[in-house]
Design an enzyme around this catalytic site. Structure first.
Site, PDB file in Angstrom:
ATOM      1  N   LYS A  70       0.834  -1.212   0.000  1.00 16.58           N
ATOM      2  CA  LYS A  70       0.000   0.000   0.000  1.00 16.58           C
ATOM      3  C   LYS A  70       0.868   1.261   0.000  1.00 16.58           C
ATOM      4  O   LYS A  70       0.617   2.203  -0.751  1.00 16.58           O
ATOM      5  CB  LYS A  70      -0.935   0.008   1.231  1.00 16.58           C
ATOM      6  CG  LYS A  70      -1.836  -1.224   1.327  1.00 16.58           C
ATOM      7  CD  LYS A  70      -2.755  -1.193   2.540  1.00 16.58           C
ATOM      8  CE  LYS A  70      -2.037  -1.251   3.867  1.00 16.58           C
ATOM      9  NZ  LYS A  70      -1.352  -2.530   4.163  1.00 16.58           N
ATOM     10  N   ARG A  74      -9.824   0.358   9.275  1.00 14.54           N
ATOM     11  CA  ARG A  74      -9.493  -1.048   9.519  1.00 14.54           C
ATOM     12  C   ARG A  74     -10.632  -1.769  10.237  1.00 14.54           C
ATOM     13  O   ARG A  74     -10.538  -2.978  10.445  1.00 14.54           O
ATOM     14  CB  ARG A  74      -8.241  -1.140  10.391  1.00 14.54           C
ATOM     15  CG  ARG A  74      -6.928  -1.274   9.611  1.00 14.54           C
ATOM     16  CD  ARG A  74      -5.818  -1.137  10.631  1.00 14.54           C
ATOM     17  NE  ARG A  74      -4.610  -1.822  10.336  1.00 14.54           N
ATOM     18  CZ  ARG A  74      -3.530  -1.279   9.788  1.00 14.54           C
ATOM     19  NH1 ARG A  74      -3.550  -0.043   9.363  1.00 14.54           N
ATOM     20  NH2 ARG A  74      -2.425  -1.972   9.657  1.00 14.54           N
ATOM     21  N   ARG A  80      11.409  -5.450   5.120  1.00 14.98           N
ATOM     22  CA  ARG A  80      11.118  -4.028   4.869  1.00 14.98           C
ATOM     23  C   ARG A  80      12.101  -3.135   5.634  1.00 14.98           C
ATOM     24  O   ARG A  80      12.399  -3.367   6.788  1.00 14.98           O
ATOM     25  CB  ARG A  80       9.690  -3.712   5.298  1.00 14.98           C
ATOM     26  CG  ARG A  80       9.395  -2.208   5.371  1.00 14.98           C
ATOM     27  CD  ARG A  80       7.943  -1.883   5.346  1.00 14.98           C
ATOM     28  NE  ARG A  80       7.133  -2.630   6.283  1.00 14.98           N
ATOM     29  CZ  ARG A  80       5.797  -2.659   6.253  1.00 14.98           C
ATOM     30  NH1 ARG A  80       5.138  -1.981   5.340  1.00 14.98           N
ATOM     31  NH2 ARG A  80       5.123  -3.355   7.131  1.00 14.98           N
ATOM     32  N   ARG A  93      11.264  -1.408  11.266  1.00 18.89           N
ATOM     33  CA  ARG A  93      10.189  -1.167  12.232  1.00 18.89           C
ATOM     34  C   ARG A  93      10.174  -2.201  13.352  1.00 18.89           C
ATOM     35  O   ARG A  93      10.359  -3.381  13.096  1.00 18.89           O
ATOM     36  CB  ARG A  93       8.842  -1.198  11.511  1.00 18.89           C
ATOM     37  CG  ARG A  93       8.456   0.145  10.932  1.00 18.89           C
ATOM     38  CD  ARG A  93       7.301   0.045   9.988  1.00 18.89           C
ATOM     39  NE  ARG A  93       6.155  -0.691  10.515  1.00 18.89           N
ATOM     40  CZ  ARG A  93       5.005  -0.822   9.858  1.00 18.89           C
ATOM     41  NH1 ARG A  93       4.866  -0.250   8.673  1.00 18.89           N
ATOM     42  NH2 ARG A  93       4.014  -1.497  10.361  1.00 18.89           N
ATOM     43  N   ARG A 104      -0.505  -9.544  13.256  1.00 15.42           N
ATOM     44  CA  ARG A 104      -1.147  -8.499  12.445  1.00 15.42           C
ATOM     45  C   ARG A 104      -1.952  -9.130  11.307  1.00 15.42           C
ATOM     46  O   ARG A 104      -3.022  -8.643  10.949  1.00 15.42           O
ATOM     47  CB  ARG A 104      -0.086  -7.540  11.892  1.00 15.42           C
ATOM     48  CG  ARG A 104       0.420  -6.579  12.980  1.00 15.42           C
ATOM     49  CD  ARG A 104       1.800  -6.024  12.692  1.00 15.42           C
ATOM     50  NE  ARG A 104       1.899  -5.281  11.471  1.00 15.42           N
ATOM     51  CZ  ARG A 104       3.042  -5.069  10.813  1.00 15.42           C
ATOM     52  NH1 ARG A 104       4.181  -5.555  11.277  1.00 15.42           N
ATOM     53  NH2 ARG A 104       3.047  -4.362   9.716  1.00 15.42           N
TER      54      ARG A 104
END
Ligand code: ADP
Ligand code: ADP
Length: 215
Positions: free
Chosen positions: A14, A89, A129, A162, A173
């Site tokens: 996203k 969400r 990431r 992160r 998640r």
């Protein structure tokens, strides 16, 4: 005028796709994850409360998120059109967003794009990431590595990993996504504005499909 929502599990792309859309369509991106991480960094009361949920891979309570979004939408730059990334969400957030857009900004959502990627790929995407703390540019150690190891191509800043991009937190998640957030496909499914896009190809190919939807 475009006001689009990006639905999709963590790591679906996203943020990566939003950067292309901003470049070509001049929209403003609002990522609740980015707003929350900034609040955590600034150690605001909201940040302190949200961090506990974020570290556990749980959703931050609706009341906090909706308040955060209301403040952000009050900023005049939102008149350019918005990409909502990582929000809503929950159904309660979706209903609150509809009401805020209608009552406060006299506008509405124009497209909902759901980016679909299999869970096995998502874990690898999130673990690898890295992002630039200064300009937010997103990299991946294997799929989109920086030119020089560990530093941002644009500004040379050391890239960050992160806290919640660890395998155990990501699995949580993903569970939250399947149990709660994916219900939004039902909420938006019959709106005539909802499209599912396969997010498993390379980023440029995914973007071609998104551009077709945005026109
Ligand atoms: P990703 O980009 O990997 O999907 P985000 O940056 O959007 O992750 O979100 C990181 C974390 O911030 C989430 O796991 C959750 O704790 C919190 N968060 C972000 N957006 C929301 C939201 N709309 N509602 C509740 N919690 C949120
Ligand atoms: P999201 O915002 O949905 O959580 P990101 O855009 O941050 O996802 O992407 C998650 C990770 O996967 C990043 O490291 C990014 O570089 C990488 N990535 C994004 N799109 C693709 C793709 N189409 N193929 C392979 N890796 C991708």
């Amino acid at each position: 005028m475009i006001n689009m929502i990006f639905l999709g599990p963590p790591g679906a792309g996203k943020g990566t796709q939003s950067a292309y859309i901003i470049r070509d369509y001049g929209l403003v991106q609002i990522s609740t994850g980015d707003l929350l991480r900034q609040a955590v960094k600034d150690q605001t009361p909201l940040g302190k409360e949200a961090k506990v949920y974020m570290d556990a891979g749980q959703l931050v309570p609706d009341s906090l998120i909706i308040g955060l979004m209301k403040d952000r939408l009050a900023s005049p730059d939102c008149a350019k059109g918005v990409i909502f990334d990582g929000f809503p969400r929950t159904i309660a957030q979706a209903e609150a967003l509809d009401a805020m857009l209608k009552n406060d900004l006299k506008t509405e959502i124009t497209q909902i794009i759901s980016l679909n990627v299999a869970d096995e790929l998502l874990v690898e995407r999130a673990v690898g990431r890295r992002s630039c703390p200064k300009d937010g540019k997103v990299y991946h150690i294997k799929y989109n590595p920086p030119k020089v190891g560990g530093v941002c191509d644009l500004c040379g800043t050391t890239l960050a990993h992160r806290d919640d991009d660890r395998e155990d937190t990501i699995k949580n998640r993903l569970k939250v996504y399947h149990e709660t957030t994916s219900l939004l496909k039902g909420y938006y499914g019959n709106s005539g504005k909802f499209t599912e896009v396969d997010g498993e190809g390379n980023p440029d190919d995914v973007y071609v499909k998104i551009k077709r939807i945005l026109g």
